[in-house]
Motif scaffolding. Sequence first.
Motif, mmCIF file in Angstrom:
data_model
loop_
_atom_site.group_PDB
_atom_site.id
_atom_site.type_symbol
_atom_site.label_atom_id
_atom_site.label_comp_id
_atom_site.label_asym_id
_atom_site.label_seq_id
_atom_site.Cartn_x
_atom_site.Cartn_y
_atom_site.Cartn_z
ATOM 1 N N MET A 1 0.833 -1.201 0.000
ATOM 2 C CA MET A 1 0.000 0.000 0.000
ATOM 3 C C MET A 1 0.876 1.261 0.000
ATOM 4 S SD MET A 1 -3.064 -1.010 -0.250
ATOM 5 C CE MET A 1 -3.937 0.505 0.122
ATOM 6 N N ASN A 2 1.960 1.225 0.757
ATOM 7 C CA ASN A 2 2.845 2.404 0.773
ATOM 8 C C ASN A 2 3.513 2.623 -0.590
ATOM 9 O OD1 ASN A 2 2.299 2.946 3.484
ATOM 10 N ND2 ASN A 2 3.975 1.623 4.204
ATOM 11 N N GLU A 3 3.969 1.496 -1.160
ATOM 12 C CA GLU A 3 4.623 1.629 -2.466
ATOM 13 C C GLU A 3 3.625 2.055 -3.538
ATOM 14 O OE1 GLU A 3 6.453 -2.093 -3.222
ATOM 15 O OE2 GLU A 3 8.160 -1.731 -1.866
ATOM 16 N N TYR A 4 2.392 1.553 -3.448
ATOM 17 C CA TYR A 4 1.390 1.938 -4.438
ATOM 18 C C TYR A 4 1.036 3.422 -4.297
ATOM 19 C CZ TYR A 4 -2.599 1.465 -7.563
ATOM 20 O OH TYR A 4 -3.466 1.592 -8.617
ATOM 21 N N SER A 5 0.958 3.912 -3.063
ATOM 22 C CA SER A 5 0.700 5.349 -2.845
ATOM 23 C C SER A 5 1.859 6.191 -3.392
ATOM 24 C CB SER A 5 0.499 5.615 -1.346
ATOM 25 O OG SER A 5 -0.606 4.902 -0.856
ATOM 26 N N THR A 6 3.077 5.686 -3.135
ATOM 27 C CA THR A 6 4.250 6.403 -3.680
ATOM 28 C C THR A 6 4.220 6.393 -5.198
ATOM 29 O OG1 THR A 6 5.522 5.726 -1.744
ATOM 30 C CG2 THR A 6 6.755 6.494 -3.667
ATOM 31 N N TYR A 7 3.847 5.256 -5.784
ATOM 32 C CA TYR A 7 3.750 5.146 -7.240
ATOM 33 C C TYR A 7 2.728 6.130 -7.797
ATOM 34 C CZ TYR A 7 2.359 3.204 -11.754
ATOM 35 O OH TYR A 7 2.042 3.050 -13.071
ATOM 36 N N GLN A 8 1.549 6.225 -7.094
ATOM 37 C CA GLN A 8 0.533 7.169 -7.553
ATOM 38 C C GLN A 8 1.040 8.614 -7.494
ATOM 39 O OE1 GLN A 8 -3.056 6.221 -5.263
ATOM 40 N NE2 GLN A 8 -4.072 5.869 -7.230
ATOM 41 N N ARG A 9 1.700 8.940 -6.393
ATOM 42 C CA ARG A 9 2.239 10.303 -6.285
ATOM 43 C C ARG A 9 3.305 10.562 -7.363
ATOM 44 N NH1 ARG A 9 1.895 9.122 -0.716
ATOM 45 N NH2 ARG A 9 4.115 8.548 -0.661
ATOM 46 N N ALA A 10 4.142 9.529 -7.599
ATOM 47 C CA ALA A 10 5.178 9.679 -8.638
ATOM 48 C C ALA A 10 4.545 9.859 -10.012
ATOM 49 C CB ALA A 10 6.109 8.469 -8.628
ATOM 50 N N GLN A 11 3.439 9.111 -10.247
ATOM 51 C CA GLN A 11 2.750 9.275 -11.522
ATOM 52 C C GLN A 11 2.182 10.679 -11.660
ATOM 53 O OE1 GLN A 11 2.465 7.202 -14.155
ATOM 54 N NE2 GLN A 11 3.895 5.806 -13.136
ATOM 55 N N GLY A 12 1.619 11.187 -10.576
ATOM 56 C CA GLY A 12 1.084 12.553 -10.623
ATOM 57 C C GLY A 12 2.190 13.589 -10.859
ATOM 58 N N GLU A 13 3.320 13.390 -10.143
ATOM 59 C CA GLU A 13 4.443 14.317 -10.343
ATOM 60 C C GLU A 13 4.991 14.210 -11.764
ATOM 61 O OE1 GLU A 13 5.584 16.649 -8.416
ATOM 62 O OE2 GLU A 13 4.135 16.193 -6.820
ATOM 63 N N ALA A 14 5.048 12.984 -12.277
ATOM 64 C CA ALA A 14 5.539 12.809 -13.646
ATOM 65 C C ALA A 14 4.619 13.489 -14.645
ATOM 66 C CB ALA A 14 5.662 11.307 -13.962
#
Length: 506
Positions: A183-196
Amino acid sequence: MRKFFLLIVMLGIVLSSVAQKPQTRRSSRRQTTTATQRKSTTATQKKSTTTTTKKKPTKPTQKQQLQAQQQQLKKNIAANKRQKAELEQKVKKQLEDAFILGTEIDEQKRVIDTIRVSLDSLEQQIVQLNKEKEKLEAELRDRQARYASSVRYMHRNRKMQSRMMFILSAKNINQMYRRTRFMNEYSTYQRAQGEAVKQKQAQVNQKSEEITQILDARKAMLAREEQERQTLVRQQDQKQQMAKELQKQQRTVTALIEQQQKEEAAINAQIDRIIAEEIAREQARLEAERKRKEEQARLERERQERERQAAREREKEQKKQEKQEKKQDKAIEKQVRKETKEMARTATGRESSSSNSATTAPERYVAADPDAHLTGSFASNKGRLPMPITGAYQMVRGFGDNVVDGTRGVHLASKGIYLKGQPGAKARCVFDGEVSKIFNTGSAYVVMVRHGRFISVYSDIAAVSVKAGQKVSTSQILGSLGPNAIMQFQLRNWTELLNPRLWLRR
């Protein structure tokens, strides 16, 4: 009887003399009256002559007519000379303006060519930026699609299971830990996708701004190109008009060009002669330097030979001394064999050390060429030398052939460039050097400055402010120009003519 006769003769003579006196008086009166009448007649004739002269002037003599014709002829000759001088001055000014306009047209063409190169570069940049923008937009769409997919997944499963329920429904501690990490990695992935997505969007916006700026620059460049082309068209029309005016005075133009070429040829011949003298002096200096070095080398060889001879003599003396010592050693060998052997070893060591020191050759120093640094320094500044004239200037004639299109015979070959400055303009040195020669051409001065193998020549100097043999520095004033403020500048590498425009900073 005889007496009586004599008396009668005497009486007749007396009577005749008395009778002649009244006749003499009457004749004298007649003569006086005649003279008076003559005088009155002469006075009357003079009066009538004076009156006639006042009424009708007498015709001039042939001499007077010739003098009058000669005076009129002189006036006509003076007027013709004045008109010819004015015409030559006018044609000379037109010719000068035509050459100036020709150089300006050449510069204008170079400016337009530069603009065209810049436009081509801008076109290539626009194409490249559009490709980069399309690539960034494709990456942005991919990022947006991934982010939207993850958001939709989370939205669909928001009611089925929450974050806490997903973790607490684990079978054991290890699974709970893995789910928490997921869940933490998926949240980080979502934030990274948004930043990207944000970064890609910013990059796309930046590329759009760059393309807009380049398009604006291209638009301004096109407007400038059109303006420069209109200027070029006006200059070409003006040049054609000048060519027509010069064509009308073809004979005067040809005479002026021949005279100017003749004067320039005389100056250039003198410059060539001076440079030949400079080369001869330089060759003599190099020959003297070579002989001096050869003499130094010869003296050095003789010194080394003397040192070697002295070393050989010392070696002979040492060997002789060693022989004597050996004899002495043999005499006392029986008594002190041990000491004799030690003495022999010591003598042998001295021999080897003295032999090594005697054959060592001294170091030789070679003087550097003084012109190498100057030549290298001058040549390394190609394209960066200052203009040889102060203030604003015009390029009257360029290096090489100068022609006026549309005319016949308007052709001037130049060994340098002609610059026209503002009133009060001065000539200045383009690089550090030494004034090698100053000579007078009759109407102006020529200053020659040497920079190693390179020589800069400044012609048409009205008043010189330096002297021969003086060291000068870059941009130092060499003299002032004449009333027309036109000077010629030449650049040479010994006898080789160089194009000054390639060496000067614009």
